[in-house]
Motif scaffolding. Structure first.
Motif, PDB file in Angstrom:
ATOM      1  N   ASP A 504       0.849  -1.189   0.000  1.00 51.40           N
ATOM      2  CA  ASP A 504       0.000   0.000   0.000  1.00 51.40           C
ATOM      3  C   ASP A 504       0.888   1.243   0.000  1.00 51.40           C
ATOM      4  OD1 ASP A 504       0.203   1.107   2.970  1.00 51.40           O
ATOM      5  OD2 ASP A 504       0.275  -1.086   2.986  1.00 51.40           O
ATOM      6  N   ALA A 505       0.263   2.408  -0.268  1.00 48.52           N
ATOM      7  CA  ALA A 505       1.041   3.633  -0.480  1.00 48.52           C
ATOM      8  C   ALA A 505       1.910   3.990   0.726  1.00 48.52           C
ATOM      9  CB  ALA A 505       0.102   4.776  -0.819  1.00 48.52           C
ATOM     10  N   ILE A 506       1.359   3.815   1.941  1.00 46.07           N
ATOM     11  CA  ILE A 506       2.139   4.230   3.125  1.00 46.07           C
ATOM     12  C   ILE A 506       3.327   3.285   3.324  1.00 46.07           C
ATOM     13  CG2 ILE A 506       2.046   4.518   5.645  1.00 46.07           C
ATOM     14  CD1 ILE A 506      -0.861   5.399   5.271  1.00 46.07           C
ATOM     15  N   THR A 507       3.050   1.990   3.260  1.00 51.21           N
ATOM     16  CA  THR A 507       4.135   1.011   3.436  1.00 51.21           C
ATOM     17  C   THR A 507       5.185   1.199   2.349  1.00 51.21           C
ATOM     18  OG1 THR A 507       2.362  -0.454   4.114  1.00 51.21           O
ATOM     19  CG2 THR A 507       4.530  -1.432   3.940  1.00 51.21           C
ATOM     20  N   GLU A 508       4.719   1.483   1.150  1.00 51.81           N
ATOM     21  CA  GLU A 508       5.639   1.686   0.034  1.00 51.81           C
ATOM     22  C   GLU A 508       6.603   2.835   0.348  1.00 51.81           C
ATOM     23  OE1 GLU A 508       3.929   3.214  -3.639  1.00 51.81           O
ATOM     24  OE2 GLU A 508       5.458   2.106  -4.743  1.00 51.81           O
ATOM     25  N   ARG A 509       6.019   3.960   0.796  1.00 47.85           N
ATOM     26  CA  ARG A 509       6.853   5.122   1.143  1.00 47.85           C
ATOM     27  C   ARG A 509       7.889   4.751   2.205  1.00 47.85           C
ATOM     28  NH1 ARG A 509       6.812  10.163  -1.559  1.00 47.85           N
ATOM     29  NH2 ARG A 509       5.024   9.892  -2.894  1.00 47.85           N
ATOM     30  N   GLN A 510       7.402   4.035   3.226  1.00 44.39           N
ATOM     31  CA  GLN A 510       8.321   3.686   4.334  1.00 44.39           C
ATOM     32  C   GLN A 510       9.456   2.807   3.820  1.00 44.39           C
ATOM     33  OE1 GLN A 510       5.461   1.917   6.901  1.00 44.39           O
ATOM     34  NE2 GLN A 510       5.017   3.817   8.020  1.00 44.39           N
ATOM     35  N   LEU A 511       9.110   1.836   2.963  1.00 42.92           N
ATOM     36  CA  LEU A 511      10.152   0.926   2.462  1.00 42.92           C
ATOM     37  C   LEU A 511      11.134   1.684   1.570  1.00 42.92           C
ATOM     38  CD1 LEU A 511      11.191  -1.967   2.447  1.00 42.92           C
ATOM     39  CD2 LEU A 511       9.820  -2.409   0.439  1.00 42.92           C
ATOM     40  N   ILE A 512      10.615   2.595   0.761  1.00 49.07           N
ATOM     41  CA  ILE A 512      11.505   3.373  -0.115  1.00 49.07           C
ATOM     42  C   ILE A 512      12.470   4.196   0.737  1.00 49.07           C
ATOM     43  CG2 ILE A 512      11.544   5.308  -1.747  1.00 49.07           C
ATOM     44  CD1 ILE A 512       9.057   4.083  -3.052  1.00 49.07           C
ATOM     45  N   GLU A 513      11.940   4.792   1.820  1.00 48.27           N
ATOM     46  CA  GLU A 513      12.833   5.572   2.699  1.00 48.27           C
ATOM     47  C   GLU A 513      13.921   4.676   3.284  1.00 48.27           C
ATOM     48  OE1 GLU A 513      10.310   7.598   5.516  1.00 48.27           O
ATOM     49  OE2 GLU A 513       9.420   8.753   3.864  1.00 48.27           O
ATOM     50  N   THR A 514      13.523   3.489   3.709  1.00 49.05           N
ATOM     51  CA  THR A 514      14.510   2.546   4.255  1.00 49.05           C
ATOM     52  C   THR A 514      15.564   2.233   3.194  1.00 49.05           C
ATOM     53  OG1 THR A 514      12.797   1.553   5.573  1.00 49.05           O
ATOM     54  CG2 THR A 514      14.777   0.262   5.292  1.00 49.05           C
ATOM     55  N   LEU A 515      15.096   1.970   1.981  1.00 49.59           N
ATOM     56  CA  LEU A 515      16.042   1.615   0.910  1.00 49.59           C
ATOM     57  C   LEU A 515      17.003   2.767   0.635  1.00 49.59           C
ATOM     58  CD1 LEU A 515      13.665  -0.353  -1.454  1.00 49.59           C
ATOM     59  CD2 LEU A 515      15.738  -1.237  -0.409  1.00 49.59           C
ATOM     60  N   HIS A 516      16.470   3.975   0.611  1.00 50.32           N
ATOM     61  CA  HIS A 516      17.352   5.137   0.389  1.00 50.32           C
ATOM     62  C   HIS A 516      18.442   5.180   1.453  1.00 50.32           C
ATOM     63  CE1 HIS A 516      14.412   7.651  -2.246  1.00 50.32           C
ATOM     64  NE2 HIS A 516      14.705   6.474  -2.741  1.00 50.32           N
ATOM     65  N   ALA A 517      18.021   4.907   2.698  1.00 48.74           N
ATOM     66  CA  ALA A 517      18.986   5.009   3.797  1.00 48.74           C
ATOM     67  C   ALA A 517      20.067   3.937   3.690  1.00 48.74           C
ATOM     68  CB  ALA A 517      18.252   4.898   5.129  1.00 48.74           C
ATOM     69  N   VAL A 518      19.664   2.724   3.320  1.00 47.84           N
ATOM     70  CA  VAL A 518      20.655   1.638   3.368  1.00 47.84           C
ATOM     71  C   VAL A 518      21.481   1.508   2.087  1.00 47.84           C
ATOM     72  CG1 VAL A 518      19.397   0.278   5.074  1.00 47.84           C
ATOM     73  CG2 VAL A 518      18.965  -0.112   2.655  1.00 47.84           C
ATOM     74  N   LEU A 519      21.042   2.164   1.024  1.00 51.59           N
ATOM     75  CA  LEU A 519      21.728   1.963  -0.258  1.00 51.59           C
ATOM     76  C   LEU A 519      22.617   3.140  -0.652  1.00 51.59           C
ATOM     77  CD1 LEU A 519      18.855   0.328  -2.326  1.00 51.59           C
ATOM     78  CD2 LEU A 519      20.829  -0.789  -1.310  1.00 51.59           C
ATOM     79  N   VAL A 520      22.878   4.003   0.310  1.00 50.64           N
ATOM     80  CA  VAL A 520      23.603   5.242  -0.004  1.00 50.64           C
ATOM     81  C   VAL A 520      24.864   4.984  -0.830  1.00 50.64           C
ATOM     82  CG1 VAL A 520      24.831   7.204   0.997  1.00 50.64           C
ATOM     83  CG2 VAL A 520      22.670   6.470   1.946  1.00 50.64           C
TER      84      VAL A 520
END
Ligand code: ADP
Length: 579
Positions: A504-520
């Motif tokens: 869902d849109a909220i979970t998607e946003r949260q996962l994308i933020e996590t990915l941004h943080a870990v894939l720097v």
């Protein structure tokens, strides 16, 4: 014949054991013959009331053969089953090794139930191959030669009748049984495979079938298969029964013929009376050697049908060819696709056409485009599940195909849209990515993937059982677990194939933020049709109909008013005016 020879090839490592087991089997039947022969001699001689001393040899003979029969039978079972189980173990490993390079490209056209039936059911049928098909005829040949010699020393006509009887029972009857059992044997293997495929598919889609009220149709389909199966089993049982009856009849007719010849020999004094019973019982005992042959003939067809199904898969050419002299594992500096054209099958239109894409170290590239544009196909080519029809993939300045596919796969960590979680513990599912990771590593990646709260409330911690395919977890948790696995793998290049597609849109946003943080600091290729947080990417490559139609940064693509700008507008407008 080719299948039979291929199957025989699996017996090559066991030649010594096979020799021993055939000798033991021959010795068992020879002991039976000896036991009945000496017993008949003993009883017939005793009826004439000779001194006990005259019977001593026969008494010792009965004891000896009685004991040796049991010992040889034991040795024969031990050696033949030992060969058999080793043979099955080798075949299972061989079949799995043959399947591995065929996955996924060559296996997608097979149903999972059918594959399961081949790997389990068909290999199980082959447990009859050595014990029931190969060993009995070898022992039968030795016994026929032996009793032939024995009878030849008594009388050539008796020898002729016995050998003819044994040949009839050992060759003609099995040929008849083989032909009777051929069609039902093949049908049985086919229907079993269909049943296995149907059951697996029905169970996997049971909820949907129930929701659409398909219970009766499903029951009917499975019922029809059951009927076909029992009809084939019935015909096989008929063939087996007829084989047994014909075998018995041959034995009894041979005995009758032998008696017709032997009785006048006794009356004319050419044969001692006590030997009449001996000959009769030896004739009957000799047929113990040929009596398993009709069944062997029947089993032969079942084994060949199963083996054909195994070789059909094992002989497939893998979609990806391994180089004869591979380069050492790549360090994976840069990877690029050059002029790649690819079609899934010769008969299909190309899915990718002249695609160029360059992924230098540390760069983050988004692969965007409508569904069906070919994004996952690019990921599959990078993972080397398929090979491009033309163009090259260049890795560290070398053609991709010069490396072993296993080595090239190792430079990637893939998070796909639907992560496969194994029916195992959380720890086992994580260790898949790195077998030697310690507890601290596992907890660290779970934290990084944003699973700390979920993990802390698990009753068994890392040893919590995740259930069938991790179905006890939510979609978001499953995808985060996939991210944790990816982090653990520590590969140079991260491939993200729509990892948020089912969220869902909220979970998607949260996962994308996590990915941004870990894939720097990682090299990233992110396939998505959902244009969220695109300004984070260094470059966006837009695919449409298998072709790269635009590429550039988010801002530049928005200004150019091409497909990307159009998709962006659609996704960011509440109403879509032109639809
Ligand atoms: P995307 O990831 O952009 O949605 P895909 O790469 O999955 O697109 O698919 C591109 C095209 O290839 C689609 O038309 C799809 O139907 C086709 N395709 C995907 N997998 C196969 C396959 N195994 N066999 C044949 N065609 C396939």
């Amino acid at each position: 014949m080719k299948t039979f020879l291929q199957l025989l090839g699996f017996l090559r490592p066991f030649l010594g054991g096979i020799g021993l087991s055939v000798l033991a089997s021959t010795a068992t039947i020879a002991s039976s013959i000896g036991l009945l022969g000496t017993s008949a001699f003993l009883i017939s001689s005793a009826a004439l009331q000779p001194s006990i001393a005259a019977l001593q040899v026969a008494i010792v003979g009965v004891r000896f053969f009685g004991i040796s029969r049991g010992v040889f039978r034991y040795l024969e079972r031990l050696s033949s089953h030992s060969i058999n189980f080793k043979l099955l173990a080798n075949m299972r490993v061989w079949f799995y090794q043959a399947l591995e390079p065929l996955s996924p490209a060559r296996l997608i056209s097979y149903q999972s139930g059918d594959l399961l039936q081949r790997a389990v059911g068909d290999i199980e049928v082959l447990e009859n191959f050595y014990v029931r098909v190969i060993a009995p005829p070898l022992a039968a040949i030795l016994i026929t030669l032996g009793v032939g010699l024995l009878f030849g020393s008594w009388n050539p006509s008796l020898e002729g009748v016995l050998i003819s009887g044994l040949l009839l029972g050992g060759i003609a009857v099995p040929i008849i049984t083989y032909h009777m059992g051929r069609n039902p044997g093949q049908t049985l293997v086919k229907v079993r495979a269909e049943m296995s495929a149907s059951y697996v598919e029905t169970l996997q889609g049971l909820a949907d079938l129930l929701a659409y009220g398909q219970e009766t149709a499903v029951r009917q389909r499975l019922g029809n298969l059951e009927q076909k199966l029992s009809a084939a089993q019935m015909r096989l049982a008929w063939a087996g029964g007829s084989g047994n009856a014909l075998g018995q009849m041959t034995a009894n007719l041979t005995l009758l013929m032998v008696l017709i010849i032997a009785i006048p020999l006794v009356s004319t004094g050419k044969l001692e009376g006590v030997f009449l019973a001996v000959i009769s019982l030896v004739v009957l005992a000799s047929f113990e050697a040929v009596s398993p042959l009709p069944q062997a003939a029947q089993m032969l067809e079942a084994c060949l049908a199963s083996a054909r199904r195994l070789f059909e898969l094992a002989d497939l050419e893998p979609a990806v060819k391994e180089p004869p002299k591979p380069l050492p594992a790549p360090a994976a500096g840069a990877i690029s696709l050059r002029n790649i054209t690819f079609r899934y099958d010769e008969s299909l239109l190309p899915v990718l056409q002249q695609v160029d894409l360059s992924l230098p170290p540390g760069r983050k590239i988004a692969l965007v485009g409508p569904s069906g544009a070919g994004k996952s196909t690019i990921m599959a080519l990078l993972m080397r599940f398929w090979e491009p029809n033309s163009g090259t993939i260049v890795l560290d300045e070398n053609d991709y195909r010069l490396y072993r596919s296993e080595d090239t796969r190792r430079i990637f960590a893939l998070v796909s849209q639907s992560t496969y979680l194994f029916t195992a513990t959380l720890r086992q599912n994580l260790l898949l990515a790195k077998a030697d990771a310690d507890e601290a590593d596992l907890v660290r990646v779970l934290d990084q993937a944003g699973l700390q709260d979920w993990f802390r409330q698990l009753p068994g911690g890392l040893d919590t059982w995740l259930g069938e395919r991790g179905q006890q977890m939510s979609g978001g948790e499953r995808q985060r677990l996939a991210v944790a696995r990816m982090l653990l793998q520590d590969a140079q290049i991260v491939l993200l194939d729509e990892p948020t597609a089912h969220l869902d849109a909220i979970t998607e946003r949260q996962l994308i933020e996590t990915l941004h943080a870990v894939l720097v600091n990682r090299t990233v290729l992110w396939a998505t049709h959902n244009l969220v947080a695109m300004d984070w990417m260094d470059e966006i490559v837009v695919l449409d109909g298998g072709q790269v139609v635009e590429h550039g940064t988010h801002d530049r693509l928005l200004q150019s008013s091409g497909l990307y700008a159009h998709l962006w507008k659609i996704q960011n407008s509440e109403l879509i005016p032109d639809l």
